[in-house]
Write an enzyme that holds these catalytic residues in place. Sequence first.
Site, PDB file in Angstrom:
ATOM      1  CB  ALA A 208      14.466 -11.629  28.053  1.00 35.49           C
ATOM      2  CG  ASN A 209      15.343 -17.144  28.354  1.00 41.68           C
ATOM      3  OD1 ASN A 209      15.591 -17.336  29.541  1.00 41.68           O
ATOM      4  ND2 ASN A 209      16.299 -17.062  27.437  1.00 41.68           N
TER       5      ASN A 209
END
Length: 402
Positions: A208-209
């Site tokens: 993810a970020n």
Amino acid sequence: MLAEKRILLIIGGGIAAYKVLDLVRRLRERGARVRPVMTAAAKEFVTPLSVGALCADHVFTDLFDRHAEQDVGHIRLARETDLIVVAPATADLMAKLAQGLANDLASAVLLATTAPVLMAPAMNPRMWAHPATRRNHAQLQADGVTFVGPNTGEMAEAGEAGTGRMAEPMDIVEAIAARLAGGPLAGRHVLVTSGPTHEPIDPVRYIANRSSGAQGTALAAALRDLGARVTFVTGPAEVPAPAGVAVQRVETAVEMLAAVEAALPADAAVFAAAVADWRVANAAARKMKKDGSGRAPALEFAENPDILARVAQMRKGRPALVVGFAAETDDVIAHASAKLARKGCDWIVANDVSPATGIMGGAENAVTILSPDGAEAWPRLPKDEVARRLAAKIAAVLGAGK
Ligand code: C5P
């Protein structure tokens, strides 16, 4: 412009209530029908006699008034109106609606209505600045309430100044006309992507970020407030999606592309999502386990579709305006200009997300808008103000029939 428009005016209890008499006069001069509701506190500031005479209508004040309930009823008051205006909107009225309380006529009507609501807040600057009022204001905006004011200046209390003065009656009249006109984006469909994507490694792990979805969410709300029909395609974001928009929830970039394609055609498309560039090509169908050998699994990556580039380069049915975002940590303008050319979009909203700026996941943003016409650098602003300015810029372009 206001001829025959039915406006339900809720008058709250504040010193600014006296200005509402002038507001009523100006609305009626323009042909509007103004039906007044007063809170108990409002009656301490202006009399129902003056309000009723100016409105040429019954003044509704009591939820438990048998005659008024039989005659019209709070549900009819809430329904049979084109717009509800709350002026002055006190901290108390804002808090009640933000919480969904309905313990008097004004709050019950606000909760029972499906009509748009416009608030003109007025209160002491310290009350306006209080974290509780900040929360309620943000919540009401997310729920689709529009605001006019408050203004900054001298307060009724001697020696007090700050933000909290009610907007002037003519400004409220203009806000009413704009809200009733449906806004400059009425009839337009705008697509917004937002949030991060999650790219699975196995059924329980993902890549993810740090995108919170705050800027995309604020933008969707600002476009909605200008009257657009908004489709909001969001990855798993931290902030809740705004009310009053069509929400499509996705996890991966591939799902996001499918949702975007399904949502087209659109008049404008804004790609605020932080889409993962890569997905795990050899994602495991079962949870990966340590096998005791001490060897780490090798992940292989495949490139994700570039959703922005695909839409920007559509030959048929391309939105009239395609806007991308560029989150960079160095050489922001140079990288963003290259992106504008490479992706084929109309504008790039560039920002510096290096950790020292605190922008990623923070409440503020400092952006530069790049277009073939050049670069426009905006000051550091709250993300909802960036959103409002961007929405206004989009409305200006779509309104000009680009
Ligand atoms: O290439 P980069 O990821 O920096 O570009 C950022 C812009 O492109 C953003 O507007 C983002 O939403 C969009 N984008 C996209 N699909 C991708 C990657 C980026 O729509 N796979």
